[in-house]
Design a protein around this motif. Structure first.
Motif, short mmCIF file in Angstrom:
data_model
loop_
_atom_site.label_atom_id
_atom_site.label_comp_id
_atom_site.label_asym_id
_atom_site.label_seq_id
_atom_site.Cartn_x
_atom_site.Cartn_y
_atom_site.Cartn_z
N LYS A 44 0.79 34.76 9.11
CA LYS A 44 1.49 33.49 8.87
C LYS A 44 0.81 32.71 7.75
O LYS A 44 1.05 31.51 7.57
N GLU A 45 0.00 33.40 6.97
CA GLU A 45 -0.75 32.76 5.88
C GLU A 45 0.19 32.15 4.85
O GLU A 45 1.24 32.72 4.52
N VAL A 46 -0.19 30.99 4.35
CA VAL A 46 0.58 30.30 3.32
C VAL A 46 -0.28 30.16 2.07
O VAL A 46 -1.46 29.80 2.15
N ILE A 47 0.29 30.45 0.92
CA ILE A 47 -0.44 30.39 -0.35
C ILE A 47 -0.04 29.11 -1.09
O ILE A 47 1.14 28.82 -1.26
N ASP A 48 -1.03 28.35 -1.54
CA ASP A 48 -0.79 27.12 -2.28
C ASP A 48 -0.67 27.46 -3.75
O ASP A 48 -1.65 27.77 -4.42
N THR A 49 0.55 27.41 -4.27
CA THR A 49 0.77 27.78 -5.68
C THR A 49 0.42 26.66 -6.64
O THR A 49 0.53 26.82 -7.85
N VAL A 61 3.85 28.79 -0.61
CA VAL A 61 4.68 29.99 -0.43
C VAL A 61 4.08 30.86 0.67
O VAL A 61 2.87 31.06 0.71
N LYS A 62 4.91 31.34 1.54
CA LYS A 62 4.44 32.23 2.58
C LYS A 62 3.94 33.52 1.94
O LYS A 62 4.57 34.06 1.04
N TYR A 63 2.81 34.01 2.45
CA TYR A 63 2.25 35.26 1.91
C TYR A 63 3.26 36.40 2.00
O TYR A 63 3.36 37.23 1.09
N THR A 64 4.04 36.44 3.07
CA THR A 64 5.00 37.53 3.30
C THR A 64 6.12 37.54 2.26
O THR A 64 6.84 38.52 2.15
#
Length: 246
Positions: A44-49, A61-64
């Protein structure tokens, strides 16, 4: 006891090395891509763009759903094929599978029982990557690079479609033989490779401790080396005791 095992381990010399077809390569690239995306799709990791942008613009953005996930999977996918072994006792594309082949498991058991097994391949190289598997990985590198856009298109827009059909049947093998895609290995009792494949799939999820019952069932499914030895001893009985051999 001396056992000449060349005939047991191999077919005739004419098919000593039969490199993988394009169908076989695409089939297992698709299998490993699906497996890798399943493994990486549970987070459920989220990446901060916003990181790296001077104006601070961007969004989470969701890592998936990220480009990072796609890149990480495709960059490492062909290395996963080196976990495969050649199973010459199987037919068609099923000859490629994870886990030790039934033939070599039998030979290893014979060696552990004290039988001297003579083969064209030195014992130290029994577990080395075969020429067929090495070529499988080599062709994978070329295929992934050539069809990078197709894999990306599936990732972004067509994940509901079967990857083998989308990548292999519709693109890589379009107008060519696709028969290997339908070949399935049903396995059989005592097949160590089937056990190995099931174990490798379990690694993608949470590792659970085996109970005593599971361990007994798994042990019961493994082939008995003693059975393999029994037939050999009948053909070439020992003329001295095991103690003499030691």
């Amino acid at each position: 006891m001396l056992l000449m095992a060349a005939a047991l381990a191999e077919g005739d010399d004419s098919d000593w090395v039969r490199l993988p077809s394009k169908c076989e390569v695409c089939k297992y690239v698709a299998v490993e891509l699906k497996s890798a995306f399943e493994e990486t799709g549970k987070t459920k990791e989220v990446i901060d763009t916003k990181y790296g942008f001077l104006d601070g613009k961007g969004s989470a953005v969701k890592y998936t759903q990220s480009d990072i996930r796609l890149i990480e999977v495709t960059e490492n996918i062909c290395k996963r094929l080196l976990d495969y072994n050649l199973h010459k006792e199987r037919s068609g594309s099923n000859r490629f599978a994870k886990g030790m082949s039934e033939t070599f498991e039998t030979l290893h058991n014979l060696v552990h029982k004290g039988v001297k097994v003579v083969m064209d391949i030195p014992y130290e190289l029994w577990n080395e990557t075969s020429a067929e598997v090495a070529d499988l990985k080599k062709q994978c590198d070329v295929l992934v690079e050539e069809y990078e856009d197709v894999i990306e298109d599936w990732y972004r827009h067509h994940q509901t479609e079967d990857l083998s059909q989308f990548l292999c049947a519709n693109h890589v093998l379009k107008g060519k033989d696709t028969s290997c895609l339908a070949e399935k290995w049903t396995g059989k009792k005592g097949d160590l490779a089937s056990v190995g494949e099931k174990q490798s799939k379990k690694k993608s999820g949470k590792k659970k401790k085996k109970g005593a019952k599971d361990e007994r069932e798994e042990a019961a499914s493994l082939p008995d080396a003693g059975e393999a030895l029994e037939g050999v001893q009948e053909q070439a009985p020992l003329t001295h005791s095991p103690a003499d051999e030691l």
